[in-house]
Design an enzyme around this catalytic site. Structure first.
Site, PDB file in Angstrom:
ATOM      1  N   GLY A 154      -9.081  29.256  12.457  1.00 49.18           N
ATOM      2  CA  GLY A 154      -9.970  29.637  13.553  1.00 49.18           C
ATOM      3  C   GLY A 154      -9.961  28.704  14.743  1.00 49.18           C
ATOM      4  N   ASN A 182      -8.046  28.811  17.352  1.00 45.06           N
ATOM      5  CA  ASN A 182      -7.966  29.609  18.589  1.00 45.06           C
ATOM      6  C   ASN A 182      -9.309  30.278  18.885  1.00 45.06           C
ATOM      7  OD1 ASN A 182      -5.197  29.759  19.943  1.00 45.06           O
ATOM      8  ND2 ASN A 182      -4.687  29.879  17.772  1.00 45.06           N
ATOM      9  N   LEU A 185      -4.322  38.390   9.898  1.00 44.01           N
ATOM     10  CA  LEU A 185      -3.178  38.740   9.056  1.00 44.01           C
ATOM     11  C   LEU A 185      -3.370  40.036   8.286  1.00 44.01           C
ATOM     12  CD1 LEU A 185      -2.370  35.157   7.756  1.00 44.01           C
ATOM     13  CD2 LEU A 185      -1.558  36.304   9.824  1.00 44.01           C
ATOM     14  N   HIS A 206       1.113  35.558  19.188  1.00 43.20           N
ATOM     15  CA  HIS A 206       2.163  35.337  18.189  1.00 43.20           C
ATOM     16  C   HIS A 206       2.780  33.958  18.447  1.00 43.20           C
ATOM     17  CE1 HIS A 206       5.027  36.577  15.160  1.00 43.20           C
ATOM     18  NE2 HIS A 206       5.950  35.970  15.892  1.00 43.20           N
ATOM     19  N   ASP A 208       4.064  43.732  16.531  1.00 43.24           N
ATOM     20  CA  ASP A 208       4.562  42.724  17.481  1.00 43.24           C
ATOM     21  C   ASP A 208       5.327  43.330  18.643  1.00 43.24           C
ATOM     22  OD1 ASP A 208       3.466  40.632  16.070  1.00 43.24           O
ATOM     23  OD2 ASP A 208       5.275  40.235  14.916  1.00 43.24           O
ATOM     24  N   GLU A 254      -1.126  27.396  22.556  1.00 48.47           N
ATOM     25  CA  GLU A 254      -2.064  28.507  22.331  1.00 48.47           C
ATOM     26  C   GLU A 254      -3.436  28.178  22.893  1.00 48.47           C
ATOM     27  OE1 GLU A 254      -0.208  30.692  18.465  1.00 48.47           O
ATOM     28  OE2 GLU A 254      -1.720  29.179  18.050  1.00 48.47           O
TER      29      GLU A 254
HETATM   30  C1  GAR Z   1      -1.820  30.835  15.352  1.00 49.84           C
HETATM   31  O1  GAR Z   1      -0.742  29.933  15.498  1.00 49.84           O
HETATM   32  C2  GAR Z   1      -1.380  32.250  15.696  1.00 49.84           C
HETATM   33  O2  GAR Z   1      -0.388  32.303  16.681  1.00 49.84           O
HETATM   34  C3  GAR Z   1      -0.844  32.707  14.370  1.00 49.84           C
HETATM   35  O3  GAR Z   1      -1.759  32.201  13.419  1.00 49.84           O
HETATM   36  C4  GAR Z   1      -2.242  30.933  13.884  1.00 49.84           C
HETATM   37  C5  GAR Z   1      -3.745  30.900  13.718  1.00 49.84           C
HETATM   38  O4  GAR Z   1      -4.241  29.610  13.968  1.00 49.84           O
HETATM   39  N1  GAR Z   1      -0.749  34.150  14.331  1.00 49.84           N
HETATM   40  C6  GAR Z   1       0.250  34.788  13.733  1.00 49.84           C
HETATM   41  O5  GAR Z   1       1.137  34.215  13.124  1.00 49.84           O
HETATM   42  C7  GAR Z   1       0.207  36.321  13.848  1.00 49.84           C
HETATM   43  N2  GAR Z   1       1.476  36.892  13.511  1.00 49.84           N
HETATM   44  P1  GAR Z   1      -5.821  29.361  14.061  1.00 49.84           P
HETATM   45  O6  GAR Z   1      -6.473  30.051  12.859  1.00 49.84           O
HETATM   46  O7  GAR Z   1      -5.984  27.887  14.029  1.00 49.84           O
HETATM   47  O8  GAR Z   1      -6.300  29.973  15.354  1.00 49.84           O
END
Ligand code: GAR
Length: 189
Positions: free
Chosen positions: A12, A14, A85, A104, A145, A174
């Site tokens: 979490g 992001n 996911l 992504h 995607d 990100e």
């Molecule tokens: C992020 O790096 C995002 O880009 C990736 O999951 C991570 C979540 O990080 N998403 C994917 O791989 C989707 N295909 P977070 O939980 O620390 O935000």
């Protein structure tokens, strides 16, 4: 003010950045967070941020009826997938056309598709010997995607990188670009 629902399955970080950024600028607000994992780190973060967080099973989420009813009741304008996911089924796209944004952790169309998430992506980038990776922020459509890109940003990949060091460089990108890209997109809604 425009209202956002964040869907997240993991740590979490992001989600937290998006909430903090929008609280600072006052441009929009995160109305709720939805997760499909009862132990996800995002739940604790939501609690600290004082944002309602709802857990649904994968089955409820794929079916869509309950989460969509909740988001409608909360007058959500935009859905943000932040490390989510679980499959976004067609009902979400029908209810929120051009209103679902995903991030992504690679430069799509490379290293995307089923099974490509989190560290799997970084491992594949390293195995392919790429000198560059990055992030793709895009609209979600029926194909995995695939939707229109809103932003791509790149970073170098170094010869001694591990999935962890690359992941942390990608996370920096990100955190820098996801909140601002969301805010910019919201201005057109
Ligand atoms: C992020 O790096 C995002 O880009 C990736 O999951 C991570 C979540 O990080 N998403 C994917 O791989 C989707 N295909 P977070 O939980 O620390 O935000």
């Amino acid at each position: 003010m425009k209202r956002i629902a964040i869907l997240a399955s993991g740590n979490g970080s992001n989600a937290q950045q998006i909430v903090s950024y929008l609280r600072q600028t006052g441009e929009a607000e995160v109305a709720l967070i939805i997760t499909n994992r009862p132990q996800a780190g995002v739940i604790e973060r939501a609690k600290k941020l004082n944002i309602p967080c709802h857990y649904f099973t994968n089955e409820q989420l794929r079916d869509g009826a309950e989460p969509i009813a909740l988001m409608k009741a909360q007058q959500v304008d935009l859905i943000v997938l932040a490390g989510y996911l679980c499959l976004i089924t067609p009902i979400y796209i029908k209810e929120y056309p051009e209103r679902i944004i995903n991030i992504h952790p690679a430069l799509l169309p490379d290293f995307g598709g089923k099974g490509m998430y989190g560290d799997h992506v970084h491992r594949a980038v390293l195995a392919a010997g790429k000198a560059q990776s990055g992030i793709t922020i895009h609209l979600v459509d029926e194909d995995y995607d695939h939707g229109r890109h809103l932003l791509q940003a790149t970073c170098p990949v170094f010869p001694d990188d591990t999935p962890e060091t690359l992941a942390s460089r990608i996370h920096e990108l990100e955190h820098r670009f996801f909140p601002t890209t969301i805010a910019q997109y919201l201005r057109f809604l």
